[in-house]
Design a protein around this motif. Sequence first.
Motif, PDB file in Angstrom:
ATOM      1  N   PRO A 223       0.621  -1.425   0.500  1.00 39.83           N
ATOM      2  CA  PRO A 223       0.049   0.003  -0.220  1.00 39.83           C
ATOM      3  C   PRO A 223       1.199   0.795  -0.412  1.00 39.83           C
ATOM      4  CG  PRO A 223      -1.377  -1.564   1.103  1.00 39.83           C
ATOM      5  CD  PRO A 223       0.817  -2.270   0.913  1.00 39.83           C
ATOM      6  N   GLY A 224       0.884   2.135  -0.711  1.00 43.39           N
ATOM      7  CA  GLY A 224       1.262   3.740  -1.315  1.00 43.39           C
ATOM      8  C   GLY A 224       2.862   3.317  -1.584  1.00 43.39           C
ATOM      9  N   GLN A 225       2.711   1.823  -1.894  1.00 46.73           N
ATOM     10  CA  GLN A 225       4.510   1.902  -3.032  1.00 46.73           C
ATOM     11  C   GLN A 225       4.619   0.735  -3.746  1.00 46.73           C
ATOM     12  OE1 GLN A 225       7.701   2.613  -0.302  1.00 46.73           O
ATOM     13  NE2 GLN A 225       8.723   1.239  -0.966  1.00 46.73           N
ATOM     14  N   ILE A 226       5.380   1.528  -4.940  1.00 44.36           N
ATOM     15  CA  ILE A 226       5.507  -0.149  -5.894  1.00 44.36           C
ATOM     16  C   ILE A 226       6.932   0.001  -4.875  1.00 44.36           C
ATOM     17  CG2 ILE A 226       5.390  -0.461  -7.832  1.00 44.36           C
ATOM     18  CD1 ILE A 226       2.611  -0.644  -7.101  1.00 44.36           C
ATOM     19  N   GLU A 227       7.960  -1.105  -5.947  1.00 46.58           N
ATOM     20  CA  GLU A 227       9.276  -1.276  -6.145  1.00 46.58           C
ATOM     21  C   GLU A 227       9.555  -2.073  -7.571  1.00 46.58           C
ATOM     22  OE1 GLU A 227      10.222  -1.918  -0.994  1.00 46.58           O
ATOM     23  OE2 GLU A 227      11.102  -2.956  -2.372  1.00 46.58           O
ATOM     24  N   VAL A 228      10.668  -1.961  -8.302  1.00 42.17           N
ATOM     25  CA  VAL A 228      10.475  -2.436  -9.637  1.00 42.17           C
ATOM     26  C   VAL A 228      11.899  -3.245  -8.982  1.00 42.17           C
ATOM     27  CG1 VAL A 228      11.274  -2.146 -11.547  1.00 42.17           C
ATOM     28  CG2 VAL A 228       9.217  -0.936 -11.180  1.00 42.17           C
ATOM     29  N   HIS A 229      12.155  -3.667  -9.067  1.00 41.21           N
ATOM     30  CA  HIS A 229      13.715  -4.749  -8.688  1.00 41.21           C
ATOM     31  C   HIS A 229      14.394  -5.406 -10.323  1.00 41.21           C
ATOM     32  CE1 HIS A 229      13.173  -5.700  -4.043  1.00 41.21           C
ATOM     33  NE2 HIS A 229      12.529  -4.348  -4.158  1.00 41.21           N
ATOM     34  N   LEU A 230      15.540  -4.962 -10.674  1.00 40.09           N
ATOM     35  CA  LEU A 230      16.368  -5.408 -11.344  1.00 40.09           C
ATOM     36  C   LEU A 230      17.430  -6.260 -10.893  1.00 40.09           C
ATOM     37  CD1 LEU A 230      16.609  -1.807 -13.682  1.00 40.09           C
ATOM     38  CD2 LEU A 230      14.745  -3.836 -13.764  1.00 40.09           C
ATOM     39  N   GLU A 231      17.049  -7.596 -11.255  1.00 41.70           N
ATOM     40  CA  GLU A 231      18.581  -8.127 -10.940  1.00 41.70           C
ATOM     41  C   GLU A 231      19.283  -8.803 -12.556  1.00 41.70           C
ATOM     42  OE1 GLU A 231      16.560  -9.766  -7.830  1.00 41.70           O
ATOM     43  OE2 GLU A 231      16.486 -11.870  -8.334  1.00 41.70           O
ATOM     44  N   SER A 232      20.563  -9.600 -11.875  1.00 44.37           N
ATOM     45  CA  SER A 232      21.250 -10.163 -13.185  1.00 44.37           C
ATOM     46  C   SER A 232      22.803 -10.582 -12.549  1.00 44.37           C
ATOM     47  CB  SER A 232      21.566  -9.170 -14.124  1.00 44.37           C
ATOM     48  OG  SER A 232      22.692  -9.835 -15.123  1.00 44.37           O
ATOM     49  N   ALA A 233      22.490 -11.644 -13.001  1.00 41.17           N
ATOM     50  CA  ALA A 233      23.723 -13.085 -11.889  1.00 41.17           C
ATOM     51  C   ALA A 233      24.821 -13.246 -13.493  1.00 41.17           C
ATOM     52  CB  ALA A 233      23.184 -13.288 -11.783  1.00 41.17           C
ATOM     53  N   GLY A 234      26.432 -12.685 -12.919  1.00 39.62           N
ATOM     54  CA  GLY A 234      27.097 -13.250 -13.506  1.00 39.62           C
ATOM     55  C   GLY A 234      28.650 -13.082 -13.542  1.00 39.62           C
ATOM     56  N   GLU A 235      29.832 -12.532 -14.273  1.00 42.16           N
ATOM     57  CA  GLU A 235      31.238 -12.517 -13.572  1.00 42.16           C
ATOM     58  C   GLU A 235      31.547 -11.207 -13.906  1.00 42.16           C
ATOM     59  OE1 GLU A 235      30.211 -16.385 -15.829  1.00 42.16           O
ATOM     60  OE2 GLU A 235      30.059 -16.923 -13.590  1.00 42.16           O
ATOM     61  N   ASP A 236      31.134 -10.732 -15.080  1.00 41.01           N
ATOM     62  CA  ASP A 236      30.893 -10.019 -15.713  1.00 41.01           C
ATOM     63  C   ASP A 236      31.092  -8.791 -14.785  1.00 41.01           C
ATOM     64  OD1 ASP A 236      32.561  -7.409 -17.031  1.00 41.01           O
ATOM     65  OD2 ASP A 236      32.151  -7.889 -19.145  1.00 41.01           O
ATOM     66  N   GLN A 237      31.329  -8.151 -13.566  1.00 37.20           N
ATOM     67  CA  GLN A 237      30.615  -7.095 -12.635  1.00 37.20           C
ATOM     68  C   GLN A 237      30.142  -5.670 -13.321  1.00 37.20           C
ATOM     69  OE1 GLN A 237      28.831  -8.959 -10.466  1.00 37.20           O
ATOM     70  NE2 GLN A 237      29.877 -10.596 -10.864  1.00 37.20           N
ATOM     71  N   GLN A 238      31.371  -5.634 -14.290  1.00 34.06           N
ATOM     72  CA  GLN A 238      30.949  -3.859 -14.706  1.00 34.06           C
ATOM     73  C   GLN A 238      30.014  -4.329 -16.118  1.00 34.06           C
ATOM     74  OE1 GLN A 238      34.976  -3.489 -16.404  1.00 34.06           O
ATOM     75  NE2 GLN A 238      35.972  -1.783 -15.081  1.00 34.06           N
ATOM     76  N   ALA A 239      30.208  -4.941 -16.341  1.00 32.39           N
ATOM     77  CA  ALA A 239      28.674  -5.262 -17.299  1.00 32.39           C
ATOM     78  C   ALA A 239      27.664  -5.239 -16.520  1.00 32.39           C
ATOM     79  CB  ALA A 239      29.587  -6.325 -18.685  1.00 32.39           C
ATOM     80  N   ILE A 240      27.215  -6.399 -16.038  1.00 31.01           N
ATOM     81  CA  ILE A 240      26.637  -6.627 -15.116  1.00 31.01           C
ATOM     82  C   ILE A 240      25.465  -4.362 -14.682  1.00 31.01           C
ATOM     83  CG2 ILE A 240      24.351  -7.248 -13.703  1.00 31.01           C
ATOM     84  CD1 ILE A 240      26.766  -9.462 -13.598  1.00 31.01           C
ATOM     85  N   ALA A 241      26.406  -3.987 -14.088  1.00 30.41           N
ATOM     86  CA  ALA A 241      26.754  -2.913 -13.085  1.00 30.41           C
ATOM     87  C   ALA A 241      25.850  -1.855 -14.952  1.00 30.41           C
ATOM     88  CB  ALA A 241      27.609  -2.214 -12.553  1.00 30.41           C
ATOM     89  N   ALA A 242      26.510  -1.782 -15.478  1.00 32.79           N
ATOM     90  CA  ALA A 242      26.694  -0.839 -16.399  1.00 32.79           C
ATOM     91  C   ALA A 242      24.849  -1.087 -17.117  1.00 32.79           C
ATOM     92  CB  ALA A 242      27.625  -1.117 -17.691  1.00 32.79           C
TER      93      ALA A 242
END
Length: 420
Positions: A223-242
């Motif tokens: 109630p009163g709030q919506i959260e959008v979660h984006l997630e990704s798993a893998g080895e290349d942390q820089q590419a995922i972060a970008a």
Amino acid sequence: MNRRIETAEILAIGSELLTPFRVDTNSLFLTARLNELGVVVRRKAVVGDRRDDLAACVREALARVDLVITTGGLGPTDDDLTREVVADVLRRTLTVDETILAGIEARFARRGVPMPAINRRQACVPDGATVLPNSEGTAPGLLLEHEGRLIALLPGPPREMQPMFARAIAPLVEARSPGRRLQRRVVKVTGRSESQVEEIANPIYTSLNRDGVVVDTTILATPGQIEVHLESAGEDQQAIAAVLDEGVARLAAALSPAVFSTDGRTLEDVVGDTLRARGWRVAVAESCTGGLLGGRLTEVPGSSAYVLGGVIAYDNAVKIRDLDVPASTIDEHGAVSEPVAAAMAAGVRRRFGAEIGVAITGIAGPGGGTAAKPVGTVCIAVATPDTVTARTLLFPGDRDAIRRHSTSAALDMVRRALSV
Ligand code: AMP
Ligand code: MG
């Protein structure tokens, strides 16, 4: 070569977990830890202490994922079947391990009691299993490999299961999938419905996947709030972060100004930080929320820097006496009206010497609604040194939900008043 561990399934075992009296918390702990290690939990199940049901779950899980973790059912009693059923499914024989047995006997001896015969079961080890010592209890855990997949049997009590996971399972996962991590970003939105958010967000997150980065999205509504979660798993942390950062930026732009947080902060945190940055202090006047708004504002440590206090003005007499709401305004417009909310906000601001005053008056139900002002009608006002703004909103749900919605909307009006 050892198979990488990228997917997991959790089986919470115990008939008590299928009653209204106990809830499976182990899988939440395990999911959080596994996610940190970049392992996606594909499915979890709660299964009672029945041989056939348990065997079916174990078989299915082993066919689906790289790592199966069971918790519970390692105790000494007849209903503790995990060890036997898993041995059976994997066609391994069970033998009593004398070292484990001696350890369990010693544990009882330290407490000055002989080991009950039934505890012998806890010393049974399937062929080829690695024994995971239990620093907190009698039942050791077990780790088995089957056709390249792993199955870990952990004890049910959280205080035994958690250290065992940290000591034996986490390092194994890390070693099998070095550098793998799951990154998550959370975009928090208020003042929009779940379907409105989904409509705007969907084209964005379907276009995010690239450079081998696959983004999973979830929408969580309260109630009163919506959260959008984006997630990704893998080895290349820089590419995922970008990729994730780009997703957050695009969502924030498309949903602005309803987005209040992309860095984990709550609405209360954001309002508090903004008040502090401005050097403003807030006072609240609450009718139908009875103090919930003050409660949320003061949940933040250090909120004494910007929260002055408030009035629970449930009764009209209190609105008049303590907030200087003119009786004629209440007579003319009703207690749930924008003029009354505005007078409450201005009154509490003046009385407390605050820079910003916030007021809520509404019909939380279940009784008290009319055709003109149905249950869920809530008037919220914010008074600043320059203006008083009042809005009427209609919230869905029961009394709890309406009250929660009201405080979120009030906090959001404060946030928006501070952003100009
Ligand atoms: P067991 O190993 O099946 O004898 O479980 C022992 C105790 O651990 C139970 O009585 C519960 O209190 C607790 N427990 C078992 N499974 C879980 C679970 N999934 N989440 C939280 N507590 C659990
Ligand atoms: Mg049990």
